[in-house]
Design a protein around this motif. Structure first.
Motif, mmCIF file in Angstrom:
data_model
loop_
_atom_site.group_PDB
_atom_site.id
_atom_site.type_symbol
_atom_site.label_atom_id
_atom_site.label_comp_id
_atom_site.label_asym_id
_atom_site.label_seq_id
_atom_site.Cartn_x
_atom_site.Cartn_y
_atom_site.Cartn_z
ATOM 1 N N PRO A 231 0.819 -1.217 0.000
ATOM 2 C CA PRO A 231 0.000 0.000 0.000
ATOM 3 C C PRO A 231 0.851 1.264 0.000
ATOM 4 O O PRO A 231 1.851 1.360 0.714
ATOM 5 C CB PRO A 231 -0.806 -0.126 1.293
ATOM 6 N N SER A 232 0.433 2.233 -0.823
ATOM 7 C CA SER A 232 1.224 3.443 -1.005
ATOM 8 C C SER A 232 0.323 4.656 -1.210
ATOM 9 O O SER A 232 -0.825 4.534 -1.649
ATOM 10 C CB SER A 232 2.147 3.311 -2.219
ATOM 11 N N LEU A 233 0.892 5.832 -0.915
ATOM 12 C CA LEU A 233 0.272 7.115 -1.228
ATOM 13 C C LEU A 233 1.148 7.823 -2.246
ATOM 14 O O LEU A 233 2.377 7.806 -2.129
ATOM 15 C CB LEU A 233 0.127 7.970 0.032
ATOM 16 N N GLY A 234 0.520 8.454 -3.244
ATOM 17 C CA GLY A 234 1.273 9.131 -4.293
ATOM 18 C C GLY A 234 1.102 10.638 -4.224
ATOM 19 O O GLY A 234 -0.018 11.142 -4.043
ATOM 20 N N TYR A 235 2.211 11.359 -4.371
ATOM 21 C CA TYR A 235 2.206 12.824 -4.294
ATOM 22 C C TYR A 235 2.746 13.404 -5.598
ATOM 23 O O TYR A 235 3.633 12.825 -6.234
ATOM 24 C CB TYR A 235 3.068 13.294 -3.124
ATOM 25 N N ASP A 236 2.235 14.603 -5.971
ATOM 26 C CA ASP A 236 2.719 15.254 -7.180
ATOM 27 C C ASP A 236 3.910 16.162 -6.861
ATOM 28 O O ASP A 236 4.408 16.193 -5.729
ATOM 29 C CB ASP A 236 1.588 16.017 -7.872
ATOM 30 N N GLU A 237 4.355 16.920 -7.861
ATOM 31 C CA GLU A 237 5.551 17.756 -7.702
ATOM 32 C C GLU A 237 5.353 18.887 -6.685
ATOM 33 O O GLU A 237 6.321 19.462 -6.184
ATOM 34 C CB GLU A 237 5.979 18.336 -9.050
ATOM 35 N N GLU A 238 4.094 19.192 -6.349
ATOM 36 C CA GLU A 238 3.821 20.218 -5.336
ATOM 37 C C GLU A 238 3.499 19.593 -3.981
ATOM 38 O O GLU A 238 2.965 20.259 -3.096
ATOM 39 C CB GLU A 238 2.668 21.113 -5.812
ATOM 40 N N ASN A 239 3.833 18.316 -3.846
ATOM 41 C CA ASN A 239 3.620 17.559 -2.604
ATOM 42 C C ASN A 239 2.148 17.456 -2.215
ATOM 43 O O ASN A 239 1.808 17.366 -1.033
ATOM 44 C CB ASN A 239 4.419 18.167 -1.444
ATOM 45 N N ARG A 240 1.285 17.443 -3.214
ATOM 46 C CA ARG A 240 -0.139 17.230 -2.973
ATOM 47 C C ARG A 240 -0.448 15.737 -3.108
ATOM 48 O O ARG A 240 0.046 15.078 -4.024
ATOM 49 C CB ARG A 240 -0.978 18.019 -3.973
#
Length: 281
Positions: A231-240
């Motif tokens: 299980p993982s959480l994914g963040y974009d380049e703005e740490n969202r």
């Protein structure tokens, strides 16, 4: 929010580790969701929701609160038949976003079906002979001429889209040959294969890179669908926070592991933003 086949497969595995458990209380949380308090050495709380925008099943850190005063026919049946019953196992329909919660109450058996399929989501209670006792959304023939969901009818699975290929039958050369000029790989995968959500499709496309060959796709598919859940959480380049999944999210700028898929979903519900606002709508 996109809870797909793989996410449910991981969630089902996590819940089965807590079972068997006895149902102690059932409450109506919203018009289209119910809460269930269970006991297996210690108490835990389940939420079942057939809401169109956020259909889900979840383990909640706090007790479910009754949010609807009027007791619906579905709630009355669930309380009558499942309170005091033992939740023995959760199974999943192959390649579908459908979970089956199996209950034993004395000599009788019951199944609570959670169909988590967007606006077609439903919660359906069955007897031991697969006959519908009640549904949180009754669906008569005037609404859906292909599949009625009404008390005393035999339960039938939702129809499978005719243009979707089961993953075990996929021929990558044939599928790639159907790719239209300029079509993104992710769009091809999610539009052609069962159990491949937009999130999974983007992940396959991100992992394959420029080497779009059948053998490479076979390996990536096995890595995602056949490996141990992570299980993982994914963040974009703005740490969202933009995604959650039961595998590392290579498609995102940053992928963080979490202890469980249930924890990942709860975190996304609190802080997440859709990776594609138009697709989410």
């Amino acid at each position: 929010m996109n809870i797909d086949y793989l996410t449910l497969a991981c969630w089902k595995q996590e819940l089965n580790q807590r079972l068997p458990a006895r149902v102690q209380q059932v409450v109506q949380v919203t018009e289209l969701s119910i809460g269930m308090e269970c006991y297996a050495g210690k108490r835990f709380n389940l939420l079942f929701s057939a809401e169109n925008q956020k259909p889900r099943v979840l383990l909640l850190p706090e007790k479910n609160r009754r949010g609807v005063e009027k007791q619906t026919p579905f709630l009355l049946q669930v309380k009558k038949l499942l309170r005091g019953a033992v939740l023995t196992e959760v199974t999943q329909t192959p390649w579908e976003r459908i979970l089956r919660f199996h209950f034993q109450h004395g000599e009788e058996t019951f199944t609570l079906i959670a169909e988590l399929m967007g606006r077609y989501s439903n919660l359906i209670l069955l007897d031991g002979g697969e006959i519908i006792l009640e549904a949180i959304k009754r669906v008569p023939k005037r609404i859906n001429r292909y599949r009625e969901v009404l008390p005393k009818r035999a339960y039938e699975l939702p129809p499978v889209p005719a243009n979707r290929i089961p993953p075990e039958e996929v021929d990558w050369e044939y599928l790639l040959g159907r790719r239209e000029e300029g079509q993104k790989l992710a769009k091809l995968f999610s539009g052609s294969l069962l159990a491949v959500s937009p999130t999974v499709a983007r992940e396959i496309a991100a992992r394959v890179g420029d080497e779009v060959i059948p053998d490479r796709l076979d390996q990536i598919f096995l890595d995602i669908y056949g490996s141990k859940f992570q299980p993982s959480l994914g963040y974009d380049e703005e740490n969202r926070l933009v995604a959650f999944a039961p595998y590392p999210l290579i498609q995102c700028t940053l992928s963080k592991p979490v202890a469980s898929i249930n924890e990942a979903i709860l975190e996304y519900l609190t802080h997440g933003q859709p990776i594609d606002s138009y697709a989410e709508a």
